[in-house]
Design a protein around this motif. Structure first.
Motif, PDB file in Angstrom:
ATOM      1  N   GLU A   1       0.821  -1.221   0.000  1.00 41.76           N
ATOM      2  CA  GLU A   1       0.000   0.000   0.000  1.00 41.76           C
ATOM      3  C   GLU A   1       0.849   1.263   0.000  1.00 41.76           C
ATOM      4  O   GLU A   1       0.509   2.253  -0.633  1.00 41.76           O
ATOM      5  CB  GLU A   1      -0.930   0.012   1.218  1.00 41.76           C
ATOM      6  CG  GLU A   1      -2.226  -0.710   0.999  1.00 41.76           C
ATOM      7  CD  GLU A   1      -3.173  -0.527   2.179  1.00 41.76           C
ATOM      8  OE1 GLU A   1      -3.222   0.575   2.758  1.00 41.76           O
ATOM      9  OE2 GLU A   1      -3.853  -1.509   2.511  1.00 41.76           O
ATOM     10  N   GLY A   2       1.960   1.233   0.729  1.00 43.40           N
ATOM     11  CA  GLY A   2       2.841   2.394   0.790  1.00 43.40           C
ATOM     12  C   GLY A   2       3.430   2.734  -0.567  1.00 43.40           C
ATOM     13  O   GLY A   2       3.504   3.906  -0.951  1.00 43.40           O
ATOM     14  N   LEU A   3       3.846   1.690  -1.296  1.00 43.19           N
ATOM     15  CA  LEU A   3       4.403   1.917  -2.631  1.00 43.19           C
ATOM     16  C   LEU A   3       3.332   2.375  -3.606  1.00 43.19           C
ATOM     17  O   LEU A   3       3.585   3.232  -4.453  1.00 43.19           O
ATOM     18  CB  LEU A   3       5.097   0.654  -3.152  1.00 43.19           C
ATOM     19  CG  LEU A   3       6.383   0.256  -2.431  1.00 43.19           C
ATOM     20  CD1 LEU A   3       6.923  -1.054  -3.000  1.00 43.19           C
ATOM     21  CD2 LEU A   3       7.422   1.359  -2.498  1.00 43.19           C
ATOM     22  N   VAL A   4       2.130   1.822  -3.474  1.00 42.13           N
ATOM     23  CA  VAL A   4       1.025   2.264  -4.337  1.00 42.13           C
ATOM     24  C   VAL A   4       0.749   3.741  -4.096  1.00 42.13           C
ATOM     25  O   VAL A   4       0.573   4.520  -5.031  1.00 42.13           O
ATOM     26  CB  VAL A   4      -0.248   1.414  -4.106  1.00 42.13           C
ATOM     27  CG1 VAL A   4      -1.448   2.038  -4.801  1.00 42.13           C
ATOM     28  CG2 VAL A   4      -0.039  -0.008  -4.584  1.00 42.13           C
ATOM     29  N   GLU A   5       0.762   4.136  -2.819  1.00 37.46           N
ATOM     30  CA  GLU A   5       0.512   5.534  -2.483  1.00 37.46           C
ATOM     31  C   GLU A   5       1.609   6.438  -3.056  1.00 37.46           C
ATOM     32  O   GLU A   5       1.335   7.509  -3.583  1.00 37.46           O
ATOM     33  CB  GLU A   5       0.438   5.688  -0.964  1.00 37.46           C
ATOM     34  CG  GLU A   5      -0.050   7.049  -0.522  1.00 37.46           C
ATOM     35  CD  GLU A   5      -0.282   7.108   0.971  1.00 37.46           C
ATOM     36  OE1 GLU A   5       0.236   8.049   1.588  1.00 37.46           O
ATOM     37  OE2 GLU A   5      -0.963   6.218   1.513  1.00 37.46           O
ATOM     38  N   LEU A   6       2.872   5.995  -2.952  1.00 32.00           N
ATOM     39  CA  LEU A   6       3.998   6.795  -3.445  1.00 32.00           C
ATOM     40  C   LEU A   6       4.070   6.849  -4.964  1.00 32.00           C
ATOM     41  O   LEU A   6       4.325   7.905  -5.542  1.00 32.00           O
ATOM     42  CB  LEU A   6       5.321   6.211  -2.929  1.00 32.00           C
ATOM     43  CG  LEU A   6       5.709   6.506  -1.503  1.00 32.00           C
ATOM     44  CD1 LEU A   6       6.944   5.710  -1.122  1.00 32.00           C
ATOM     45  CD2 LEU A   6       5.959   8.000  -1.316  1.00 32.00           C
ATOM     46  N   TYR A   7       3.887   5.695  -5.619  1.00 34.93           N
ATOM     47  CA  TYR A   7       4.213   5.586  -7.038  1.00 34.93           C
ATOM     48  C   TYR A   7       3.040   5.214  -7.940  1.00 34.93           C
ATOM     49  O   TYR A   7       3.215   5.149  -9.156  1.00 34.93           O
ATOM     50  CB  TYR A   7       5.316   4.537  -7.241  1.00 34.93           C
ATOM     51  CG  TYR A   7       6.574   4.832  -6.474  1.00 34.93           C
ATOM     52  CD1 TYR A   7       7.266   6.023  -6.669  1.00 34.93           C
ATOM     53  CD2 TYR A   7       7.074   3.930  -5.555  1.00 34.93           C
ATOM     54  CE1 TYR A   7       8.425   6.303  -5.973  1.00 34.93           C
ATOM     55  CE2 TYR A   7       8.239   4.198  -4.844  1.00 34.93           C
ATOM     56  CZ  TYR A   7       8.905   5.395  -5.056  1.00 34.93           C
ATOM     57  OH  TYR A   7      10.048   5.664  -4.362  1.00 34.93           O
ATOM     58  N   GLY A   8       1.878   4.980  -7.390  1.00 33.46           N
ATOM     59  CA  GLY A   8       0.753   4.456  -8.160  1.00 33.46           C
ATOM     60  C   GLY A   8       0.448   5.186  -9.453  1.00 33.46           C
ATOM     61  O   GLY A   8       0.209   4.565 -10.475  1.00 33.46           O
ATOM     62  N   VAL A   9       0.479   6.508  -9.416  1.00 32.67           N
ATOM     63  CA  VAL A   9       0.177   7.273 -10.631  1.00 32.67           C
ATOM     64  C   VAL A   9       1.438   7.659 -11.394  1.00 32.67           C
ATOM     65  O   VAL A   9       1.356   8.327 -12.422  1.00 32.67           O
ATOM     66  CB  VAL A   9      -0.662   8.538 -10.319  1.00 32.67           C
ATOM     67  CG1 VAL A   9      -2.006   8.159  -9.743  1.00 32.67           C
ATOM     68  CG2 VAL A   9       0.084   9.484  -9.405  1.00 32.67           C
ATOM     69  N   HIS A  10       2.605   7.233 -10.892  1.00 34.02           N
ATOM     70  CA  HIS A  10       3.870   7.642 -11.495  1.00 34.02           C
ATOM     71  C   HIS A  10       4.637   6.510 -12.163  1.00 34.02           C
ATOM     72  O   HIS A  10       5.631   6.780 -12.829  1.00 34.02           O
ATOM     73  CB  HIS A  10       4.783   8.265 -10.441  1.00 34.02           C
ATOM     74  CG  HIS A  10       4.197   9.463  -9.786  1.00 34.02           C
ATOM     75  ND1 HIS A  10       4.005  10.664 -10.439  1.00 34.02           N
ATOM     76  CD2 HIS A  10       3.723   9.646  -8.529  1.00 34.02           C
ATOM     77  CE1 HIS A  10       3.461  11.535  -9.609  1.00 34.02           C
ATOM     78  NE2 HIS A  10       3.279  10.943  -8.455  1.00 34.02           N
ATOM     79  N   ILE A  11       4.237   5.257 -11.942  1.00 34.34           N
ATOM     80  CA  ILE A  11       5.037   4.151 -12.468  1.00 34.34           C
ATOM     81  C   ILE A  11       5.088   4.207 -13.981  1.00 34.34           C
ATOM     82  O   ILE A  11       4.140   4.676 -14.608  1.00 34.34           O
ATOM     83  CB  ILE A  11       4.531   2.769 -11.972  1.00 34.34           C
ATOM     84  CG1 ILE A  11       3.092   2.523 -12.403  1.00 34.34           C
ATOM     85  CG2 ILE A  11       4.765   2.609 -10.504  1.00 34.34           C
ATOM     86  CD1 ILE A  11       2.620   1.108 -12.173  1.00 34.34           C
TER      87      ILE A  11
END
Length: 77
Positions: free
Chosen positions: A41-51
């Motif tokens: 969840e933390g990575l999704v929050e950080l990078y979800g729209v940026h991957i």
């Protein structure tokens, strides 16, 4: 000593597949960890729209998509 890089991505992401191809031109597979953000969840929050995001682990410098082979080469130098 080989520098480690993380490629934050997600399965089925066509941009992530393009980024991986670019990374493999510059980096060898031992230098790159592919991190699927979907289970964190933390990575999704950080990078979800940026991957995809490529991170140099030695100093946490990140390249956010879109990036080019030249951008990766500069990050590696």
């Amino acid at each position: 000593m080989s520098v480690k890089y993380h490629l934050y991505s997600s399965e089925g992401c066509h941009l992530c597949e393009q980024a991986l191809k670019l990374c493999m031109v510059v980096l060898n597979i031992q230098q790159l960890d592919i991190i699927d953000i979907v289970n964190d969840e933390g990575l999704v929050e950080l990078y979800g729209v940026h991957i995809p995001v490529l991170e140099r682990m030695s100093d946490n410098t990140k390249l956010f998509w879109p990036f080019s082979q030249q951008d990766i080469e500069k990050l590696v130098k």
